[in-house]
Motif scaffolding. Structure first.
Motif, PDB file in Angstrom:
ATOM      1  N   THR A  70      -0.932   8.960   7.265  1.00 46.44           N
ATOM      2  CA  THR A  70      -1.523   8.230   6.290  1.00 46.44           C
ATOM      3  C   THR A  70      -0.560   6.800   6.988  1.00 46.44           C
ATOM      4  OG1 THR A  70       0.778   8.565   7.205  1.00 46.44           O
ATOM      5  CG2 THR A  70      -0.010   9.905   5.234  1.00 46.44           C
ATOM      6  N   GLN A  75      -8.982   3.157  -1.695  1.00 49.76           N
ATOM      7  CA  GLN A  75      -8.549   2.365  -2.095  1.00 49.76           C
ATOM      8  C   GLN A  75      -9.440   1.030  -1.895  1.00 49.76           C
ATOM      9  OE1 GLN A  75      -5.291   0.708  -1.343  1.00 49.76           O
ATOM     10  NE2 GLN A  75      -4.783   0.622  -3.610  1.00 49.76           N
ATOM     11  N   ILE A 102      -5.930  -4.207   7.259  1.00 46.36           N
ATOM     12  CA  ILE A 102      -5.861  -2.822   8.099  1.00 46.36           C
ATOM     13  C   ILE A 102      -6.812  -2.674   9.353  1.00 46.36           C
ATOM     14  CG2 ILE A 102      -6.442  -0.461   8.056  1.00 46.36           C
ATOM     15  CD1 ILE A 102      -6.537  -0.340   5.099  1.00 46.36           C
ATOM     16  N   LEU A 115       2.434   1.161   3.331  1.00 46.40           N
ATOM     17  CA  LEU A 115       2.838   0.033   2.979  1.00 46.40           C
ATOM     18  C   LEU A 115       3.878  -1.008   2.660  1.00 46.40           C
ATOM     19  CD1 LEU A 115       0.068   0.719  -0.443  1.00 46.40           C
ATOM     20  CD2 LEU A 115      -0.360  -0.226   1.743  1.00 46.40           C
ATOM     21  N   CYS A 172      -6.623   5.667   1.789  1.00 42.78           N
ATOM     22  CA  CYS A 172      -6.444   4.075   1.704  1.00 42.78           C
ATOM     23  C   CYS A 172      -7.877   3.404   1.998  1.00 42.78           C
ATOM     24  CB  CYS A 172      -5.608   3.649   2.630  1.00 42.78           C
ATOM     25  SG  CYS A 172      -5.316   1.924   3.021  1.00 42.78           S
ATOM     26  N   ILE A 205       0.360   6.220   1.643  1.00 45.50           N
ATOM     27  CA  ILE A 205      -0.674   6.644   1.345  1.00 45.50           C
ATOM     28  C   ILE A 205      -1.598   7.262   2.317  1.00 45.50           C
ATOM     29  CG2 ILE A 205      -1.539   4.581   2.130  1.00 45.50           C
ATOM     30  CD1 ILE A 205      -3.056   4.737  -0.939  1.00 45.50           C
ATOM     31  N   TYR A 239      -1.837  -3.940  -0.684  1.00 47.31           N
ATOM     32  CA  TYR A 239      -2.831  -2.265  -1.233  1.00 47.31           C
ATOM     33  C   TYR A 239      -3.438  -2.612  -0.112  1.00 47.31           C
ATOM     34  CZ  TYR A 239      -5.131  -6.787  -2.676  1.00 47.31           C
ATOM     35  OH  TYR A 239      -5.582  -7.685  -2.656  1.00 47.31           O
ATOM     36  N   CYS A 240      -4.670  -1.630  -0.191  1.00 45.43           N
ATOM     37  CA  CYS A 240      -5.470  -1.413   1.529  1.00 45.43           C
ATOM     38  C   CYS A 240      -6.442  -2.590   1.506  1.00 45.43           C
ATOM     39  CB  CYS A 240      -5.772   0.138   1.492  1.00 45.43           C
ATOM     40  SG  CYS A 240      -4.294   1.129   2.193  1.00 45.43           S
TER      41      CYS A 240
END
Length: 314
Positions: A14, A103, A187, A17, A100, A95, A181-182
């Motif tokens: 996971t 998304q 990332i 966020l 992720c 998430i 958000y991803c």
């Protein structure tokens, strides 16, 4: 959350966020306009789809592209808004890793698709204003289908390497994403490896999609030249008003997107919450503006809306 900073792992199950770093205390207040924009986007875009589907006179290239834009806006906003609102309201920060990546693919893929649709709509306006007598022969249903498929395939193919590049890196420092958000670059910055391949690819996609802006500018420059050749002042003002609103809608999409992408890589002195807010603007604001600018300000759709409301009152 402090354990997540120190745990050593190579394949996190996971991610966490953070939302908007630096504005955590204001998440509930920020969620109010975000939620309102999401509701308006849903109502507006579904209304556009319903009107175009039920009104045979609107089955034309411009409205086909408008329907594609509405679907793209719905996918873009829905890909991030439910999770973001759950983060703001219920502090649901976790998430799943694969969720992720999914998304991320939808965000980047449909952003590229939306850019292509805006370019196609600019082309449609160029042909309609500069070559009105040839509009029906140039933009046939077959041509519209080919353009639409090309834009969809382009967006899907450009975003396809993102999840594969992201998944290959080891994440041995932290699984906390300082974002709402991803986002791809947010990332891969967490990876304990040389991420230049991901960074360069992401930048090349931004620059490639930015070519759409160049062609849109060329299209509207030719449109403006044609507008000044119109015989009456009223016709010039009417056409110019329509085109200027379209340009404003495009600027609301492109400027925050390009600013967010570049500052994530080079804007080391820009506050993080400014970068994240700009990243949210181009995904959240455009789906609200497009039904208003391309829908309500279009006479045929506005007339159909009035007919629907009049019929319900009677």
């Amino acid at each position: 959350m402090s354990d997540s900073n120190t745990t050593i792992f190579t394949n996190p199950s996971t991610f966490i966020l953070l939302g908007i770093p630096g504005l955590e205390m204001a998440h509930v207040w920020i969620s109010i306009p975000f939620c309102a924009m999401y509701v308006i986007a849903l109502l507006g875009n579904f209304t556009i789809l319903f009107i175009v589907k039920t009104e045979p006179s609107l089955h034309e290239p411009m409205y086909y592209f408008l329907c594609m834009l509405a679907v793209t806006d719905l996918v873009l906003s829905t890909s991030i808004q439910p999770k973001m609102l759950s983060l703001f309201w219920f502090n649901s920060r976790e998430i799943d890793f694969n969720a992720c990546l999914t998304q991320m693919y939808f965000i980047h893929g449909f952003s590229a698709i939306e850019s292509g649709i805006l370019l196609a709509m600019a082309l449609d306006r160029y042909v309609a204003i500069c070559h009105p007598l040839r509009h029906s022969t140039i933009l046939t249903n077959l041509m519209v289908t080919k353009i639409s498929l090309a834009m969809v395939l382009r967006g899907c193919m450009l975003a396809l390497p993102y999840p594969f590049l992201t998944k290959r890196w080891p994440y041995c420092r932290t699984n906390i994403i300082p974002h709402s958000y991803c986002d791809h670059i947010a990332i891969v910055k967490l990876a304990c490896a040389d991420i230049r391949v991901s960074s360069y690819y992401g930048l090349s996609v931004v620059l490639f999609v930015s070519l759409d802006v160049f062609f849109i500018v060329v299209s509207y420059s030719l449109i403006l030249r044609a507008i000044y050749k119109l015989p009456t002042k009223d016709a010039r003002l009417k056409t110019f008003g329509t085109c200027s609103s379209h340009v404003c809608a495009m600027l609301a999409f492109y400027i925050p997107e390009i600013f967010s992408s570049l500052t994530h890589r080079f804007g080391h002195n820009v506050p993080m919450h400014v970068i994240i807010l700009c990243a949210n603007v181009y995904i959240l604001v455009s789906p609200v503006l497009h039904p208003i600018i391309y829908g309500v300000r279009t006479k045929q759709i506005r007339d159909r809306l009035q007919q629907l409301f009049t019929y319900r009152r009677n």
